[in-house]
Write an enzyme that holds these catalytic residues in place. Structure first.
Site, short mmCIF file in Angstrom:
data_model
loop_
_atom_site.label_atom_id
_atom_site.label_comp_id
_atom_site.label_asym_id
_atom_site.label_seq_id
_atom_site.Cartn_x
_atom_site.Cartn_y
_atom_site.Cartn_z
N CYS A 52 17.67 48.04 -12.07
CA CYS A 52 17.72 46.75 -12.74
C CYS A 52 19.16 46.21 -12.74
CB CYS A 52 17.21 46.90 -14.18
SG CYS A 52 17.53 45.45 -15.19
N LYS A 67 2.49 4.48 1.34
CA LYS A 67 2.64 5.00 2.70
C LYS A 67 2.36 6.50 2.64
CE LYS A 67 5.65 4.95 6.71
NZ LYS A 67 5.60 6.38 7.06
N CYS A 124 20.40 46.43 -16.69
CA CYS A 124 20.60 47.67 -17.45
C CYS A 124 20.66 48.92 -16.57
CB CYS A 124 19.51 47.83 -18.50
SG CYS A 124 17.88 48.15 -17.78
N TYR A 152 -6.55 1.65 7.01
CA TYR A 152 -5.78 0.49 6.57
C TYR A 152 -5.75 -0.68 7.57
CZ TYR A 152 -2.34 3.45 8.94
OH TYR A 152 -1.71 4.27 9.83
N LYS A 210 10.96 2.77 2.11
CA LYS A 210 10.90 4.22 1.93
C LYS A 210 11.37 4.68 0.55
CE LYS A 210 10.25 6.87 5.12
NZ LYS A 210 10.56 7.16 6.50
N GLU A 241 0.86 -1.19 0.00
CA GLU A 241 0.00 0.00 0.00
C GLU A 241 0.89 1.24 0.00
OE1 GLU A 241 -1.86 -0.27 3.79
OE2 GLU A 241 -3.00 -2.04 3.27
N CYS A 262 11.41 46.19 -14.53
CA CYS A 262 12.49 47.06 -15.00
C CYS A 262 11.91 48.04 -16.00
CB CYS A 262 13.56 46.18 -15.66
SG CYS A 262 14.60 47.03 -16.83
N CYS A 267 16.98 46.83 -22.31
CA CYS A 267 17.60 46.06 -21.23
C CYS A 267 18.14 44.75 -21.81
CB CYS A 267 16.54 45.80 -20.16
SG CYS A 267 17.07 44.66 -18.89
N ASP A 286 1.83 10.29 3.72
CA ASP A 286 2.56 11.11 4.68
C ASP A 286 1.59 12.02 5.40
OD1 ASP A 286 4.80 11.70 5.98
OD2 ASP A 286 5.68 12.97 4.42
S1 IVH Z 1 0.38 0.31 8.91
C1 IVH Z 1 1.32 -1.66 12.82
N1 IVH Z 1 -0.18 1.32 6.59
O1 IVH Z 1 3.20 5.11 8.80
C2 IVH Z 1 1.36 -1.03 11.51
N2 IVH Z 1 0.88 2.70 8.20
O2 IVH Z 1 5.73 4.56 10.32
C3 IVH Z 1 0.79 0.31 11.53
N3 IVH Z 1 1.24 5.00 7.46
O3 IVH Z 1 2.04 5.12 12.10
C4 IVH Z 1 0.95 1.08 10.35
N4 IVH Z 1 0.35 4.79 5.48
O4 IVH Z 1 1.03 6.77 10.41
C5 IVH Z 1 0.36 1.53 7.80
N5 IVH Z 1 -0.77 2.13 4.49
C6 IVH Z 1 -0.25 2.33 5.70
C7 IVH Z 1 0.27 3.58 6.08
C8 IVH Z 1 0.83 3.73 7.35
C9 IVH Z 1 0.92 5.62 6.31
C10 IVH Z 1 1.91 5.65 8.61
C11 IVH Z 1 1.18 5.49 9.91
C12 IVH Z 1 2.12 4.75 10.79
C13 IVH Z 1 3.43 5.12 10.19
C14 IVH Z 1 4.47 4.09 10.55
#
Ligand code: IVH
Length: 665
Positions: free
Chosen positions: A404, A113, A407, A224, A310, A111, A422, A427, A115
């Protein structure tokens, strides 16, 4: 350094940055630098186990919750994820999983991740009753009123979910990139401090004490996990169940049968990263089977069954070595920072635009400052914010020059706009920027005449007006530094070739304010020749599709200027000649001009080829891939992953009937 001292130093450093990140929502170092500190500490604790203590930041997640919210315990705790920063670390994760389970290959779910900020939500008998932040993982903050403002989170569940006494779900609250920009623009107008990134905007918004303020913030959530109330045999079943009950689940997920499939999913997501409307910092890789998860269990703060693979960090810190001002082709002065070169998202960055005087003073960026930088939209490097705690007192504020830099003519601030211009009539910076635009690939397409060459031609005095390029002399050109005979020949040939061109390109190349590529095309297709365009009056211009009064006034003003008229006469005298324009470009029937459309699934009353031809006839473009730039996705029968992606991106989805309306409009 003595490891005892270094461990103590790292602990207090991490505690400080945890506080800034989790409690104040105002980090001072990039995620990458923070991760580096944490990893160094982990490494030292492994080497010198006696230095590892229960209060070490390697042993707990995040920081204490804000005092102002009611505390709420999490059971089971809200864990964090271990990170894998490269393929080797992912291999290591997979190997450990396989070893612990005595399997050769394990099925994973991948999935994005997101932010944002982790939350827990509780439904009782289908009614949303509580929402909390993660806090330190064991105890979070009760932010129920704020959670109730989340637009895409149902407040009431139907079906089986309505029968469950309690159902606790976990997920991530985030803000879309575009909404983040809007929010910051608004904050700038209200002179409030800007959020450094979407994560901080989401976290800062969700932890507002006043839910009415939260309600004005465009936050979304993707769930999730199911933490309590119902069990599933696999993660995929869990996600499907949530989806079937109207809960928001990210449709961008994949079932990866083994390590190679994980790597493919990672590469695909990394590719799609720039086109998705929200920020991600990696791919979460989770063991699919619940039984296997249970066998794997947890290490101190992370489950053994998941890892965050990551993405390379895109936000880095560097120093502003100097601030200078550039002059564009319309004479607008743009400040930019010269940076100590750093790699950001795979590119070396040594300059960043500062947009204008107001932006510069709002961000309060000074010469000598340490700053966070980011490649906005993966292209233009941008300074997010200075890092005040790294100031030494030796930084120098920058003031806009009164003259400027090219020029030395006086500059002036355009009233009510963040524009400084300007006043110079000849120029060199403006002329070389104009020349660069004139020669660019989408204008007259003169190869070999880029920014530096244009500056050189202007500085050497060989070009005093744009038309001079058509009178360049081989000997003088070849005598310029870094030019040589071969380059001169090539450049002269490219210039000669450009003399025969489409009228639209020439009109665009003139650089008339507000006349972009598309407007130049419609104007040229309507008036068919330069003379007619120059003679056109206000009424005739505003009758042209897509030309409003403002553009019409700019065109009139441009051609009313005797210097501009003279220049066009001189271009024609120099041999510029136009090839015929396609009258269909005059957008009478061009109802889909510039629109990007994706066709997916089977259409019942026409073939895809027919649909494509009809769209293209109207100026639209049919593309294969769905991205944030797509205007419409037409979904026929059995539409598959493209439709899913379109939904995830929140794009307009049309059925066949709606496509027909579109073609008829
Ligand atoms: S699972 C026990 N799934 O990443 C597992 N986390 O560094 C719990 N996060 O605290 C996390 N997308 O804030 C999971 N698809 C995803 C996620 C996700 C973002 C964040 C979440 C978590 C942090 C872990």
């Amino acid at each position: 350094m003595n490891p005892t001292l270094r461990v103590a130093e790292l602990k207090s450093l991490i505690a400080y940055h945890n506080h800034r990140y989790y409690t104040l929502d105002s980090p001072e170092i990039s995620d990458a630098s923070y991760d580096a500190c944490l990893r160094e500490l982990e490494f030292l604790e492994k080497q010198y186990p006696h230095l590892k203590t229960a209060d070490s930041p390697t042993q707990y997640v995040g920081s204490a919750p804000k005092e102002t919210f009611k505390k709420t315990p999490h059971s089971p705790p809200m864990l964090s994820l271990a990170n894998a920063f490269n393929k080797a670390e992912l291999d290591e994760f997979n190997l450990r999983v396989c070893e612990l389970l005595a399997e050769t290959s394990v099925e994973y779910v991948c999935e994005p991740k997101l932010d944002g900020l982790a939350i827990s939500v509780v439904y009782a008998q289908g009614q949303l009753i509580r929402g909390a932040t993660r806090g330190n993982g064991e105890v979070g903050e009760d932010i129920t009123p704020n959670i109730l403002t989340l637009q895409n989170l149902p407040k009431k569940l139907e079906g089986e979910a309505a029968l469950l006494p309690t159902l606790e779900l976990r997920g991530e609250v985030f803000i879309q990139k575009a909404d983040f920009q809007k929010l910051n623009t608004l904050r700038a107008q209200q002179e409030e401090p800007l959020f450094a990134n979407p994560r901080n905007a989401a976290a800062g918004s969700l932890r507002q004490l006043d839910a009415r303020v939260v309600a004005t913030r465009p936050l979304s959530v993707f769930l999730y996990e199911v933490a309590n109330g119902k069990t599933f045999t696999s993660h995929l079943h869990k996600l499907q169940w949530m989806e079937a009950h109207g809960l928001p689940v990210n449709p961008l997920r994949s079932h990866a049968k083994g390590l190679e499939a994980v790597e493919t999913a990672y590469q695909q997501l990394l590719q799609a990263r720039g086109t998705l409307p929200y920020e991600m910092d990696g791919l979460v890789v989770k063991v699919d089977s619940t039984a296997l998860r249970e066998r794997l269990g947890e290490a101190s703060k992370n489950p053994r069954w998941a890892v965050a693979y990551k993405f390379p960090s895109e936000e880095v810190e560097t120093r502003v070595e100097d601030i200078q001002v550039g002059v564009g082709r319309t004479g607008v002065l743009t400040p930019f920072a010269l940076l100590r070169p750093v790699m950001v998202g795979g590119a070396r960055v040594s300059r960043a635009t500062l947009h204008n005087e107001d932006e510069l003073s709002r961000k309060d960026i000074q010469i000598g400052d340490w700053v966070f930088i980011r490649r906005a939209g993966d292209v233009i490097p941008e300074i997010i914010a200075p890092i005040p705690s790294r100031r030494t007192g030796l930084e120098r504020p920058f003031s806009f020059p009164p003259l400027c830099p090219s020029c030395q003519a006086p500059v002036y601030r355009v009233p009510n706009q963040a524009i400084t211009r300007c006043t110079g009539l000849s120029c060199p910076a403006q002329l070389s920027a104009k020349l660069c635009h004139f020669a660019s690939r989408i204008a007259m397409n003169i190869e070999g005449l880029g920014e530096q060459r244009a500056e050189q031609l202007v500085a050497s005095g060989l070009v005093k007006r744009l038309v001079d390029i058509y009178y360049l002399n081989f000997d003088k050109l070849a005598a310029l530094p870094r030019m040589g005979e071969k380059n001169s020949q090539k450049l002269l040939a490219a210039i000669e070739q450009s003399k025969t061109c489409r009228l639209a390109r020439f009109v665009f190349a003139l650089g008339i304010h507000q006349v972009g590529e598309v407007t130049a095309k419609t104007l040229s297709a309507t008036f068919q020749n330069m003379e007619a365009l120059m003679q056109a009056n206000f009424e005739e211009l505003t009758q042209v599709h897509d030309v409003g009064p403002e553009v019409a006034r700019e065109v009139l003003e441009h051609f009313a200027n005797p210097n501009n008229r003279q220049l066009i006469g001189d271009f024609l005298a120099a041999g510029i000649a136009f090839v015929a324009e396609n009258p269909a470009n005059a957008s009478g029937g061009h109802t889909l001009l510039g629109k990007r459309i994706v066709l997916t699934g089977t259409l019942s009353t026409m073939s895809r080829e027919e649909a494509k031809a009809e769209i293209e006839k109207r100026g639209g473009k049919v593309t294969e891939t769905v991205s944030a730039k797509t205007n419409w996705v037409v979904a026929g029968e059995n539409a598959g992953s493209k439709l899913e992606k379109a939904k995830a991106l929140g794009l307009h989805i049309l059925d066949e009937q709606q496509l027909k309306h579109l073609l008829e409009s």
